[in-house]
Every structure is written in C-alpha cells, then in structure tokens.
Design an enzyme around this catalytic site. Structure first.
Site, PDB file in Angstrom:
ATOM      1  N   LYS A 113       0.736  -1.289  -0.132  1.00 28.41           N
ATOM      2  CA  LYS A 113       0.032   0.152  -0.013  1.00 28.41           C
ATOM      3  C   LYS A 113       0.773   1.469   0.085  1.00 28.41           C
ATOM      4  O   LYS A 113       0.495   2.357  -0.385  1.00 28.41           O
ATOM      5  CB  LYS A 113      -1.130   0.044   1.221  1.00 28.41           C
ATOM      6  CG  LYS A 113      -1.998  -1.142   1.000  1.00 28.41           C
ATOM      7  CD  LYS A 113      -3.285  -0.754   1.135  1.00 28.41           C
ATOM      8  CE  LYS A 113      -4.297  -2.065   0.508  1.00 28.41           C
ATOM      9  NZ  LYS A 113      -5.627  -1.743   0.819  1.00 28.41           N
ATOM     10  N   LYS A 195      -3.518 -10.457  -6.771  1.00 31.09           N
ATOM     11  CA  LYS A 195      -4.905 -10.752  -6.393  1.00 31.09           C
ATOM     12  C   LYS A 195      -5.877  -9.693  -6.808  1.00 31.09           C
ATOM     13  O   LYS A 195      -5.532  -8.557  -7.204  1.00 31.09           O
ATOM     14  CB  LYS A 195      -5.106 -10.667  -4.957  1.00 31.09           C
ATOM     15  CG  LYS A 195      -4.864  -9.452  -3.952  1.00 31.09           C
ATOM     16  CD  LYS A 195      -5.339  -9.456  -2.793  1.00 31.09           C
ATOM     17  CE  LYS A 195      -5.735  -8.317  -2.265  1.00 31.09           C
ATOM     18  NZ  LYS A 195      -6.371  -8.197  -1.011  1.00 31.09           N
ATOM     19  N   LYS A 198     -10.677  -4.816  -4.900  1.00 30.64           N
ATOM     20  CA  LYS A 198     -11.621  -3.768  -5.124  1.00 30.64           C
ATOM     21  C   LYS A 198     -11.299  -2.402  -5.465  1.00 30.64           C
ATOM     22  O   LYS A 198     -11.847  -1.872  -6.046  1.00 30.64           O
ATOM     23  CB  LYS A 198     -12.703  -3.892  -4.007  1.00 30.64           C
ATOM     24  CG  LYS A 198     -12.128  -3.849  -2.463  1.00 30.64           C
ATOM     25  CD  LYS A 198     -13.628  -3.571  -1.777  1.00 30.64           C
ATOM     26  CE  LYS A 198     -13.501  -4.283  -0.287  1.00 30.64           C
ATOM     27  NZ  LYS A 198     -12.376  -3.769   0.614  1.00 30.64           N
TER      28      LYS A 198
HETATM   29  P1  ATP Z   1      -8.563  -3.357  -1.197  1.00 32.88           P
HETATM   30  O1  ATP Z   1      -8.406  -3.141  -2.601  1.00 32.88           O
HETATM   31  O2  ATP Z   1      -9.441  -2.373  -0.482  1.00 32.88           O
HETATM   32  O3  ATP Z   1      -7.256  -3.516  -0.459  1.00 32.88           O
HETATM   33  P2  ATP Z   1      -9.519  -5.824  -0.942  1.00 32.88           P
HETATM   34  O4  ATP Z   1     -10.283  -6.310  -2.287  1.00 32.88           O
HETATM   35  O5  ATP Z   1      -8.104  -6.315  -1.065  1.00 32.88           O
HETATM   36  O6  ATP Z   1      -9.710  -4.426  -0.746  1.00 32.88           O
HETATM   37  P3  ATP Z   1      -9.914  -6.308   1.539  1.00 32.88           P
HETATM   38  O7  ATP Z   1     -11.148  -5.443   2.429  1.00 32.88           O
HETATM   39  O8  ATP Z   1      -8.744  -6.078   2.129  1.00 32.88           O
HETATM   40  O9  ATP Z   1     -10.212  -6.405   0.377  1.00 32.88           O
HETATM   41  O10 ATP Z   1     -10.482  -7.605   2.348  1.00 32.88           O
HETATM   42  C1  ATP Z   1     -11.537  -8.278   2.430  1.00 32.88           C
HETATM   43  C2  ATP Z   1     -11.655  -9.836   2.602  1.00 32.88           C
HETATM   44  O11 ATP Z   1     -11.645 -10.388   1.069  1.00 32.88           O
HETATM   45  C3  ATP Z   1     -10.376 -10.391   3.289  1.00 32.88           C
HETATM   46  O12 ATP Z   1     -10.877 -11.508   4.144  1.00 32.88           O
HETATM   47  C4  ATP Z   1      -9.526 -10.671   2.141  1.00 32.88           C
HETATM   48  O13 ATP Z   1      -8.582 -11.730   2.583  1.00 32.88           O
HETATM   49  C5  ATP Z   1     -10.292 -11.236   1.254  1.00 32.88           C
HETATM   50  N1  ATP Z   1     -10.119 -11.015  -0.065  1.00 32.88           N
HETATM   51  C6  ATP Z   1      -9.749 -10.022  -0.688  1.00 32.88           C
HETATM   52  N2  ATP Z   1      -9.063 -10.132  -2.021  1.00 32.88           N
HETATM   53  C7  ATP Z   1      -9.354 -11.499  -2.295  1.00 32.88           C
HETATM   54  C8  ATP Z   1      -8.914 -12.147  -3.391  1.00 32.88           C
HETATM   55  N3  ATP Z   1      -8.514 -11.934  -4.288  1.00 32.88           N
HETATM   56  N4  ATP Z   1      -9.172 -13.493  -3.394  1.00 32.88           N
HETATM   57  C9  ATP Z   1      -9.709 -14.005  -2.022  1.00 32.88           C
HETATM   58  N5  ATP Z   1      -9.791 -13.300  -1.070  1.00 32.88           N
HETATM   59  C10 ATP Z   1      -9.738 -12.173  -1.122  1.00 32.88           C
END
Ligand code: ATP
Ligand code: LTN
Length: 331
Positions: A113, A195, A198
């Site tokens: 980040k 990964k 969002k």
């Molecule tokens: P950001 O992009 O804002 O960092 P994010 O999409 O990574 O967000 P988080 O809010 O950090 O999402 O995570 C929410 C949940 O979803 C966590 O349990 C995280 O491990 C899971 N998660 C996020 N992205 C993935 C992915 N690509 N595959 C599986 N699990 C995921």
C-alpha cells in the site's frame, strides 16, 4: 457447550469483488450456524487511504447490504460498524504500546500500500495491523476467516496477544486464522499474478458483485489467458486460465481434473463463456436481494444498530479488563 467465536471484517473501500465473495463472504455464510459470528465493516481501516466522505458513508451501507444479500442472516450474526464501537480505537492505542516498529515494518500489505500510495504513507497505514488485532482480541475470537493475503496480520495479532498475556497473565484468547479450502486467492482478470482487488484502478481486472450480466460477459471475454488454447491447470505457466478454472471450480463445485475433462478439445472462447454464465447464475439471487435492501435504508440501520449494541457490550467488558491489567484506574 458454548459456540466458538468468529470475527471478521471488510474495508469499505468500494464495491465488493468476486475475490472478496469467494475468499471471504461465501465462507462466512457457511459458518453462521455453527459459530457465534461477529462481522464488521472496517470503516476505520478504510481511512488509511484517502476517501471521499460521502462515498465512504455510501460504501459502508452498501457493504452491510452485501453482507446480508450474500446470505448472512442478521438474526444469527452480529453485523456491526467498527467506528461505532469506541473500544476498537481505545484498545488499539494500548496495543500500539506492545507492538514493535520492526514487526510492523515487515508487513507486506504495508509495503504494497505504501508503494501504491507513495504520496500518503501515513502512520495509520503503518499501524493498521494493530487496529486489526484490537478488532479480533476484543471479542475473544477463536477463528478469523480471511483470504490468504491477511495471514500475516493474523500472525502479528497472535504475537501481540501472546506478548501481552506473558506480561499480564491470561487476558486475550489466541485466535486462529481460518483460510477457506477454496477461493483463498482469486487473481485479477487482466493481471492474474496479482490478487483481484476492489480498489484496483482497471475495471476490467475485477468482477464486482453488482456487475450486470453484460459486463461480466465482457470482462470474461477480455480476461488474459495464454496462447496454448487448452484448458489445463498450471498456476505457474498458465496463471490466467488456472484462475478462471479456480473460479469455475468453486462455483460449480468441481475439481480441476473434472474441469479439464469437461473442456477437453474445446477452446478458450467456450470455456470463458461457461465461466461467465456460472458467475452470472451465482450472483443473480444475491443482486436481487441487494437491490431490495439498498432501497430500504431504515432496514439497514436497524440491522447495524442491533449489531452495534451486542458488539459494544462484549467489547467493553474485555477493554475494561485490559485497562485494569495495565494499571489504568477503572471505576
Ligand atoms: P482493497 O483493494 O481495498 O485493499 P480488497 O479487495 O483487498 O480491498 P479487503 O477489504 O482488504 O479487500 O479484504 C476483504 C476480505 O476479502 C479479506 O478477508 C480478504 O482476505 C479477502 N480477499 C480480498 N481479495 C481477495 C482475493 N482476490 N481472493 C480471495 N480473497 C480475497
Ligand atoms: N484487514 C482486513 C479487514 C479487517 C479484518 C479485521 C479482517 C479489518 N479488521 C479483523 C479480519 C478481522 C482485510 O481484509 N483487508
């Protein structure tokens, strides 16, 4: 026997992706009968990057609607908003005093980040895992269901809790990470070696839970594959196709071998269509419930108010105990 406690949360950084659903929410839904579940909206964690205030408020409510639409029953689960429970930030301050800079420096999410937001490497981003540890330890959580990317944050939570317990005696329950057998790491459609996230800038890289069927078909068509034109699972050499196979496998409950068999001699076009239709079919009922809920803000408010009340009671008890242990005067 008392049910074991689960706590997890998602940041209100935007609309949820298929990665969030398959890696987190979908697993939570399966646990709601067996465990005493606390699911929060991590709105305070969201502040570690810049947000539009109106957007953040909207995203927080959307997320509650998505939790429920995905199948979390508000009568069975405690659904609440992190910032509504002051104990989270109160415990976080205390735990900051039991966490080393060196430990936080090793966190890969911080490094990622910080690289992404080089103009805003704030100390909240650095101490993010301490707030997360507070979220978990305030509820005596036994299990924390998250995607693979959060494993390191669970390890530091355990280290902080063990350190505190070794100084002050048994105070915190040491939580275990729970990573679902499937869906732990869904990758981006355009960049299948990172990964699906969002907050990714490229809309083609992610499937949102609220995407229309047309958008889903379009995104799948454009998803990066390789030139072999053979549906075969090989994460290393065929990350794009393997990721799509993973998604298809979870939704259809099929093994990678079965999927290879199903698409033997068929090209990527046909395979991608099948994946798109599987996603659309899975998301349709969720989207219908979501659309209904989002039109009904009073209902959403009632859900989080009920959750906030239950969460606050539990969190305050644990916080008081910690205050006493470290030497603060409590009534
Ligand atoms: P950001 O992009 O804002 O960092 P994010 O999409 O990574 O967000 P988080 O809010 O950090 O999402 O995570 C929410 C949940 O979803 C966590 O349990 C995280 O491990 C899971 N998660 C996020 N992205 C993935 C992915 N690509 N595959 C599986 N699990 C995921
Ligand atoms: N950092 C988590 C969100 C989160 C969380 C938590 C998850 C904040 N507090 C407590 C589990 C338990 C993430 O998924 N990015």
């Amino acid at each position: 026997m008392e049910k074991k406690v689960i706590l997890s949360g998602i940041q209100a950084t935007g609309n949820l992706t298929l990665g969030n659903y398959l890696g987190a929410l979908n697993n939570w839904v399966k646990m709601q009968d067996e465990y005493d579940c606390y699911y929060m909206i991590a709105d305070l964690h969201t502040l570690t990057v810049r947000n539009d205030p109106e957007e953040l408020r909207k995203n927080t409510l959307n997320l509650i609607a998505l939790y429920v639409a995905a199948g979390l029953d508000p009568d069975k689960n405690t659904i609440f908003i992190q910032s509504h429970i002051p104990a989270h930030t109160q415990l976080s301050w205390i735990l900051n005093c039991y966490t080393y800079m060196g430990e936080l420096n090793r966190m890969t999410q911080f490094k990622d980040k910080a690289a992404k937001h080089a103009d805003n490497i704030n100390s909240g981003l650095f101490t993010y895992p301490v707030l997360m540890a507070s979220d978990i330890l305030l509820y005596n959580a036994d299990l924390v269901p998250v995607g693979e990317d959060q494993k390191q944050h669970l390890e530091i939570t355990r280290d902080i809790a063990e350190r505190f317990n070794s100084i002050y005696g048994d105070t915190f329950k040491i939580p275990e990470v729970y990573i679902g057998e499937v869906g732990a790491r869904i990758m981006g459609l355009q960049n299948p070696t990172a990964k699906m996230s969002k907050s990714a800038k490229d809309p083609m890289d992610k499937i949102l839970l609220t995407d229309s069927s047309e958008d889903i078909r379009k995104k799948l068509k454009r998803a990066v594959t390789d030139s072999e034109n053979c549906v075969r699972f090989d994460k290393e050499n065929k990350p794009g196709v393997s990721n799509l196979m993973g998604i298809y496998g979870i939704i259809k409950n099929k093994t990678m071998d079965k999927i290879e068999e199903e698409f033997k001699g068929k090209g990527y076009g046909e395979f991608k269509n099948a994946v798109a239709e599987a996603i659309i079919e899975r998301l349709e009922p969720l989207q219908n419930r979501y659309n209904e809920l989002i039109e009904n803000p009073d209902k959403l408010k009632a859900i989080y108010e009920k959750g906030d009340k239950k969460a606050e009671e539990k969190a305050n008890n644990i916080l008081k105990n910690v205050y006493r242990k470290v030497g603060l005067i409590v009534d």
